[in-house]
Design a protein around this motif. Structure first.
Motif, PDB file in Angstrom:
ATOM      1  N   ALA A 156      16.852  16.558 -22.070  1.00 53.23           N
ATOM      2  CA  ALA A 156      17.305  17.947 -22.008  1.00 53.23           C
ATOM      3  C   ALA A 156      17.683  18.358 -20.581  1.00 53.23           C
ATOM      4  N   GLY A 157      17.557  17.423 -19.636  1.00 53.35           N
ATOM      5  CA  GLY A 157      17.892  17.723 -18.243  1.00 53.35           C
ATOM      6  C   GLY A 157      16.747  18.316 -17.457  1.00 53.35           C
ATOM      7  N   GLN A 158      15.560  18.418 -18.057  1.00 47.51           N
ATOM      8  CA  GLN A 158      14.397  18.978 -17.375  1.00 47.51           C
ATOM      9  C   GLN A 158      13.756  17.904 -16.501  1.00 47.51           C
ATOM     10  N   THR A 159      13.263  18.291 -15.327  1.00 50.79           N
ATOM     11  CA  THR A 159      12.730  17.321 -14.380  1.00 50.79           C
ATOM     12  C   THR A 159      11.269  17.602 -14.047  1.00 50.79           C
ATOM     13  N   LEU A 160      10.570  16.524 -13.724  1.00 45.13           N
ATOM     14  CA  LEU A 160       9.186  16.601 -13.269  1.00 45.13           C
ATOM     15  C   LEU A 160       8.987  15.606 -12.136  1.00 45.13           C
ATOM     16  N   PHE A 161       8.088  15.963 -11.198  1.00 49.02           N
ATOM     17  CA  PHE A 161       7.682  15.010 -10.176  1.00 49.02           C
ATOM     18  C   PHE A 161       6.686  14.034 -10.790  1.00 49.02           C
ATOM     19  N   ALA A 162       6.688  12.793 -10.288  1.00 49.66           N
ATOM     20  CA  ALA A 162       5.711  11.789 -10.681  1.00 49.66           C
ATOM     21  C   ALA A 162       5.250  11.068  -9.420  1.00 49.66           C
ATOM     22  N   LEU A 163       3.985  10.742  -9.364  1.00 46.52           N
ATOM     23  CA  LEU A 163       3.395  10.129  -8.172  1.00 46.52           C
ATOM     24  C   LEU A 163       2.589   8.910  -8.583  1.00 46.52           C
ATOM     25  N   GLU A 164       2.695   7.840  -7.796  1.00 44.04           N
ATOM     26  CA  GLU A 164       1.871   6.663  -8.049  1.00 44.04           C
ATOM     27  C   GLU A 164       0.406   6.988  -7.790  1.00 44.04           C
ATOM     28  N   LEU A 165      -0.415   6.903  -8.809  1.00 44.09           N
ATOM     29  CA  LEU A 165      -1.854   7.038  -8.622  1.00 44.09           C
ATOM     30  C   LEU A 165      -2.430   5.673  -8.261  1.00 44.09           C
ATOM     31  N   THR A 166      -1.865   4.639  -8.889  1.00 44.60           N
ATOM     32  CA  THR A 166      -2.187   3.245  -8.578  1.00 44.60           C
ATOM     33  C   THR A 166      -0.872   2.552  -8.266  1.00 44.60           C
ATOM     34  N   ARG A 167      -0.864   1.678  -7.267  1.00 39.46           N
ATOM     35  CA  ARG A 167       0.378   1.018  -6.864  1.00 39.46           C
ATOM     36  C   ARG A 167       0.987   0.242  -8.027  1.00 39.46           C
ATOM     37  N   ASN A 195       0.815  -1.217   0.000  1.00 40.20           N
ATOM     38  CA  ASN A 195       0.000   0.000   0.000  1.00 40.20           C
ATOM     39  C   ASN A 195       0.845   1.263   0.000  1.00 40.20           C
ATOM     40  N   ALA A 196       2.118   1.129  -0.350  1.00 42.99           N
ATOM     41  CA  ALA A 196       3.013   2.284  -0.346  1.00 42.99           C
ATOM     42  C   ALA A 196       2.682   3.234  -1.494  1.00 42.99           C
ATOM     43  N   THR A 197       3.067   4.471  -1.302  1.00 43.73           N
ATOM     44  CA  THR A 197       2.968   5.472  -2.363  1.00 43.73           C
ATOM     45  C   THR A 197       4.346   6.079  -2.554  1.00 43.73           C
ATOM     46  N   HIS A 198       4.838   6.055  -3.786  1.00 38.68           N
ATOM     47  CA  HIS A 198       6.168   6.578  -4.073  1.00 38.68           C
ATOM     48  C   HIS A 198       6.086   7.842  -4.918  1.00 38.68           C
ATOM     49  N   ARG A 199       7.004   8.726  -4.651  1.00 37.46           N
ATOM     50  CA  ARG A 199       7.165   9.914  -5.483  1.00 37.46           C
ATOM     51  C   ARG A 199       8.520   9.836  -6.165  1.00 37.46           C
ATOM     52  N   LEU A 200       8.516  10.069  -7.477  1.00 36.66           N
ATOM     53  CA  LEU A 200       9.741  10.018  -8.252  1.00 36.66           C
ATOM     54  C   LEU A 200      10.047  11.386  -8.822  1.00 36.66           C
TER      55      LEU A 200
END
Length: 258
Positions: A180-191, A169-174
């Motif tokens: 190009a070196g640009q970054t974005l956050f990503a979040l598990e919506l579904t495990r 049931n963990a939730t991870h943020r990546l």
């Protein structure tokens, strides 16, 4: 068709970014003559590409549209947008990962176990593959329903981190980085069991599929919207483990003394 073009075509068919012609020609020249069959060259190029930082100058074919995050996702207004859909496929690499369901001390223990080459399954300590073994696992999406060791989801769900706790049931943020070196956050919506400390390594390449939703500037990950291509960048992974451990220890100590 020369070897470089054939290799590029094979890599693109596997949804990997197209390497530059010069990069491919140099790789072919480095292979022993007896290993210059097309299957062997494709395998060598794939392994090298997956273990190379996407931001390396001269790595990707500059004549093709860059597979980078679209401007609308990187603009200041993106954080206030309820929904923006990715307009095209993007291959990115993992540069940070956090289990939001764990305390700082639990995360410290998990990372220390990785440093020792250990993890726990229930009460049993197991050895995990060394960093140099990553090329043996091409990271294809056939393991999306389970974990890195090929266990099915039901068994992977019962597999704990170094603390022995379940991550079902963990939730991870990546944090994901494009070429190009640009970054974005990503979040598990579904495990997604493929995502986890000790299973996902820094520099691993992921395919973010067209249509994936970004809410408030954060990509929302579901099993059908992302494909794990595999690989790792050893220097990125080593720096991440060491740096994250130091930060977490400092934060945990401060929280404990506060």
């Amino acid at each position: 068709m020369n070897h470089a073009l054939q290799i590029r075509s094979a890599l693109v068919s596997e949804q990997l970014p197209a390497p530059a012609q010069a990069w491919l020609q140099a790789l072919v020249a480095q292979q022993p003559p007896q290993q210059r069959t097309l299957p062997a060259l494709v395998a060598a190029a794939k392994a090298r590409l997956l273990s190379t930082d996407l931001t390396t100058p001269g790595l990707l074919d500059a004549s093709l549209p860059p597979p980078v995050f679209p401007r609308e996702l990187l603009s200041a207004s993106a954080v206030s947008a309820r929904e923006i859909r990715l307009s095209h496929d993007v291959v990115a690499q993992v540069v940070d990962l956090e289990n939001l369901s764990q305390s700082r001390w639990q995360q410290v223990q998990a990372l220390e176990a990785i440093e020792r080459g250990e993890q726990k399954r229930g009460r049993e300590i197991i050895r995990v593959p060394a960093a140099g073994d990553a090329e043996q696992d091409d990271g294809g999406d056939e393991t999306d329903a389970g974990d890195r060791n090929g266990r099915p989801a039901a068994q992977a769900a019962s597999t704990g981190t170094a603390t022995g706790t379940s991550d079902a049931n963990a939730t991870h943020r990546l944090v994901l980085q494009d070429a190009a070196g640009q970054t974005l956050f990503a979040l598990e919506l579904t495990r997604i069991y493929r995502i986890g400390i000790g299973r996902l390594r820094m520099g691993e390449k992921v395919l973010l599929k067209k249509g994936i939703v970004a809410a408030r500037g954060t990509l929302l990950l579901e099993p059908a919207s992302v494909k794990f291509l595999g690989g790792q960048v050893e220097s990125l992974h080593k720096t991440w483990v060491e740096g994250r451990l130091a930060r977490l220890r400092s934060e945990a100590t401060a929280a404990g003394s506060g």
